[in-house]
Design a protein around this motif. Structure first.
Motif, PDB file in Angstrom:
ATOM      1  N   GLY A   1       0.793  -1.224   0.000  1.00  0.00           N
ATOM      2  CA  GLY A   1       0.000   0.000   0.000  1.00  0.00           C
ATOM      3  C   GLY A   1       0.824   1.273   0.000  1.00  0.00           C
ATOM      4  N   ARG A   2       2.103   1.187   0.329  1.00  0.00           N
ATOM      5  CA  ARG A   2       2.933   2.393   0.333  1.00  0.00           C
ATOM      6  C   ARG A   2       3.010   3.026  -1.058  1.00  0.00           C
ATOM      7  NH1 ARG A   2       9.243   0.376   0.609  1.00  0.00           N
ATOM      8  NH2 ARG A   2       9.595   2.541   0.027  1.00  0.00           N
ATOM      9  N   PHE A   3       2.783   2.214  -2.105  1.00  0.00           N
ATOM     10  CA  PHE A   3       2.887   2.724  -3.473  1.00  0.00           C
ATOM     11  C   PHE A   3       1.585   3.357  -3.971  1.00  0.00           C
ATOM     12  CE2 PHE A   3       5.728  -0.969  -3.041  1.00  0.00           C
ATOM     13  CZ  PHE A   3       6.942  -0.314  -3.176  1.00  0.00           C
ATOM     14  N   ALA A   4       0.497   3.154  -3.244  1.00  0.00           N
ATOM     15  CA  ALA A   4      -0.788   3.697  -3.681  1.00  0.00           C
ATOM     16  C   ALA A   4      -0.749   5.214  -3.791  1.00  0.00           C
ATOM     17  CB  ALA A   4      -1.894   3.263  -2.722  1.00  0.00           C
ATOM     18  N   ALA A   5       0.037   5.858  -2.942  1.00  0.00           N
ATOM     19  CA  ALA A   5       0.113   7.318  -2.965  1.00  0.00           C
ATOM     20  C   ALA A   5       0.651   7.846  -4.288  1.00  0.00           C
ATOM     21  CB  ALA A   5       0.994   7.805  -1.815  1.00  0.00           C
ATOM     22  N   LEU A   6       1.370   7.016  -5.037  1.00  0.00           N
ATOM     23  CA  LEU A   6       1.936   7.458  -6.306  1.00  0.00           C
ATOM     24  C   LEU A   6       0.853   7.754  -7.341  1.00  0.00           C
ATOM     25  CD1 LEU A   6       4.873   4.878  -6.598  1.00  0.00           C
ATOM     26  CD2 LEU A   6       4.953   7.211  -5.671  1.00  0.00           C
ATOM     27  N   LEU A   7      -0.331   7.177  -7.156  1.00  0.00           N
ATOM     28  CA  LEU A   7      -1.399   7.363  -8.133  1.00  0.00           C
ATOM     29  C   LEU A   7      -1.952   8.782  -8.140  1.00  0.00           C
ATOM     30  CD1 LEU A   7      -3.389   4.046  -7.672  1.00  0.00           C
ATOM     31  CD2 LEU A   7      -2.057   4.719  -9.668  1.00  0.00           C
ATOM     32  N   THR A   8      -1.949   9.431  -7.000  1.00  0.00           N
ATOM     33  CA  THR A   8      -2.553  10.750  -6.898  1.00  0.00           C
ATOM     34  C   THR A   8      -1.917  11.720  -7.883  1.00  0.00           C
ATOM     35  OG1 THR A   8      -3.089  10.398  -4.564  1.00  0.00           O
ATOM     36  CG2 THR A   8      -3.037  12.679  -5.353  1.00  0.00           C
ATOM     37  N   GLU A   9      -0.611  11.716  -7.952  1.00  0.00           N
ATOM     38  CA  GLU A   9       0.082  12.616  -8.878  1.00  0.00           C
ATOM     39  C   GLU A   9       0.057  12.080 -10.303  1.00  0.00           C
ATOM     40  OE1 GLU A   9       4.533  14.601  -9.506  1.00  0.00           O
ATOM     41  OE2 GLU A   9       3.987  13.669  -7.605  1.00  0.00           O
ATOM     42  N   ALA A  10       0.232  10.775 -10.479  1.00  0.00           N
ATOM     43  CA  ALA A  10       0.332  10.198 -11.822  1.00  0.00           C
ATOM     44  C   ALA A  10      -0.998  10.214 -12.564  1.00  0.00           C
ATOM     45  CB  ALA A  10       0.867   8.775 -11.736  1.00  0.00           C
ATOM     46  N   ALA A  11      -2.120  10.236 -11.820  1.00  0.00           N
ATOM     47  CA  ALA A  11      -3.429  10.131 -12.460  1.00  0.00           C
ATOM     48  C   ALA A  11      -3.725  11.262 -13.426  1.00  0.00           C
ATOM     49  CB  ALA A  11      -4.518  10.070 -11.389  1.00  0.00           C
ATOM     50  N   ALA A  12      -3.071  12.390 -13.264  1.00  0.00           N
ATOM     51  CA  ALA A  12      -3.352  13.542 -14.115  1.00  0.00           C
ATOM     52  C   ALA A  12      -2.949  13.308 -15.564  1.00  0.00           C
ATOM     53  CB  ALA A  12      -2.645  14.781 -13.569  1.00  0.00           C
ATOM     54  N   SER A  13      -1.911  12.491 -15.793  1.00  0.00           N
ATOM     55  CA  SER A  13      -1.408  12.374 -17.161  1.00  0.00           C
ATOM     56  C   SER A  13      -0.988  10.966 -17.575  1.00  0.00           C
ATOM     57  CB  SER A  13      -0.202  13.308 -17.341  1.00  0.00           C
ATOM     58  OG  SER A  13       0.821  12.999 -16.401  1.00  0.00           O
ATOM     59  N   ASP A  14      -0.931  10.025 -16.665  1.00  0.00           N
ATOM     60  CA  ASP A  14      -0.417   8.693 -16.973  1.00  0.00           C
ATOM     61  C   ASP A  14      -1.568   7.723 -17.248  1.00  0.00           C
ATOM     62  OD1 ASP A  14       2.235   6.935 -16.753  1.00  0.00           O
ATOM     63  OD2 ASP A  14       0.590   5.805 -15.835  1.00  0.00           O
ATOM     64  N   ALA A  15      -1.565   7.115 -18.434  1.00  0.00           N
ATOM     65  CA  ALA A  15      -2.660   6.242 -18.835  1.00  0.00           C
ATOM     66  C   ALA A  15      -2.754   4.986 -17.966  1.00  0.00           C
ATOM     67  CB  ALA A  15      -2.499   5.851 -20.300  1.00  0.00           C
ATOM     68  N   VAL A  16      -1.623   4.458 -17.540  1.00  0.00           N
ATOM     69  CA  VAL A  16      -1.640   3.251 -16.702  1.00  0.00           C
ATOM     70  C   VAL A  16      -2.251   3.567 -15.338  1.00  0.00           C
ATOM     71  CG1 VAL A  16      -0.202   1.541 -15.535  1.00  0.00           C
ATOM     72  CG2 VAL A  16       0.317   2.204 -17.894  1.00  0.00           C
ATOM     73  N   ALA A  17      -1.849   4.680 -14.750  1.00  0.00           N
ATOM     74  CA  ALA A  17      -2.422   5.094 -13.468  1.00  0.00           C
ATOM     75  C   ALA A  17      -3.919   5.332 -13.599  1.00  0.00           C
ATOM     76  CB  ALA A  17      -1.721   6.350 -12.970  1.00  0.00           C
TER      77      ALA A  17
END
Length: 309
Positions: A212-228
């Motif tokens: 779960g420590r990696f879940a926080a990475l989605l918040t920033e990546a969601a704006a432009s990353d298709a995989v996120a």
């Protein structure tokens, strides 16, 4: 006057214990490590952590004044209940409270009852280490979806999101998946070379709850990353379906009007894009603010005391 009570909210990320005074106010607190025996700890580690925490909240009080230990534990509502109960009893046996009455429930109803409006009927969307959606009617759990654990489900939880991120990064590094900005973020977080074998070695050392420590990475990546965006969309669809199913249960029980929707858990609190995606997919609910779930456990403990002869 309320008898002496110790309450606990125990999940994969943290163990929170508190002692209530005669007015049912929290007086002593302890925050310990995660103790979910399905994803974060062994039963022995659970028992040790519980005994240590009880020792902290018992400081400066007389153990004989405690009449009830009420614990809400992730995974205690079904298949894992017997193992969790045994671990609790083992932990209490190492404290002066070995013979004190104890009650055990899962963390679902407690999380809902911690809402700031005092609502006792509505829908819970819990996304933390695990994930579950639930319908609560007059303080009683009447329907749940997901909460299946990290092997079978928990879609949208920190564990699930972390696993999806790690799989996407592995596929990218392996040259068979879509390139994603998550790869560099994970490599940096793990402090490893940008290669598949290094990722395997680092991930092998992690317990599922630590994904779960990696879940926080989605918040920033969601704006432009298709995989996120794909990962978040899948999570939002699953949570929204669960919320709708729970709302339908309450409608069938005659509950009318907008239903309170209570979010709980670290992912729900910090992953704004996920909450927004779910909100866009559900109808006839209104979000209600919440406090930390320990306050819901207090309500359950007080309900239990009122039922005592």
């Amino acid at each position: 006057m309320t008898p002496g009570v110790i309450v606990g909210d125990i999940g994969g990320t943290s163990m929170k214990l508190a002692r209530l005074d005669a007015a049912a106010a929290i007086r002593a607190r302890h925050n310990g490590p995660g103790a979910n025996i399905r994803s974060a700890a062994t039963p022995e580690q659970f028992a040790d952590a519980l005994a240590e925490g009880i020792g902290v909240v018992l400081a400066d009080t007389v153990p004989s004044e405690i009449e009830l230990v009420y614990l809400a534990v992730t995974g205690a509502g079904g298949a894992g209940r017997a193992r969790i109960a045994a671990a609790i009893d083992a932990g209490l046996a190492r404290t002066p409270l070995a013979g004190v009455a104890r009650e055990l429930t899962d963390d679902i109803t407690a999380a809902f009852l911690a809402n700031t409006e005092g609502a006792r009927t509505g829908v819970l969307a819990l996304a933390g280490t695990g994930a579950v959606q639930a319908a609560v009617c007059d303080g009683v759990l009447v329907r749940r979806t997901d909460g299946l654990g990290w092997v079978l489900g928990d879609t949208g939880s920190g564990t699930w999101l972390g696993q999806q991120i790690l799989r996407a990064v592995a596929a990218d590094l392996d040259g068979v998946g879509r390139a994603t900005a998550l790869t560099d973020a994970v490599v940096e977080a793990l402090e490893i070379p940008r290669e598949t074998q290094a990722l395997i070695g680092a991930v092998d050392q992690l317990k599922p709850a630590q994904w779960g420590r990696f879940a926080a990475l989605l918040t920033e990546a969601a704006a432009s990353d298709a995989v996120a965006q794909r990962i978040l969309a899948e999570a939002a669809e699953a949570i929204a379906r669960g919320v709708d199913a729970c709302a339908t249960e309450l409608r069938e029980r005659g509950i009318e009007g907008e239903l309170p929707l209570v979010w709980a858990g670290g992912v729900a609190e910090h992953c704004v894009p996920l909450r927004e995606a779910v909100r866009a997919r559900v109808r006839d609910v209104r979000e209600v603010a919440h406090r930390e779930p320990i306050y819901g456990v207090v309500q359950l403990a007080l309900d239990a005391l009122r039922r005592r002869p």
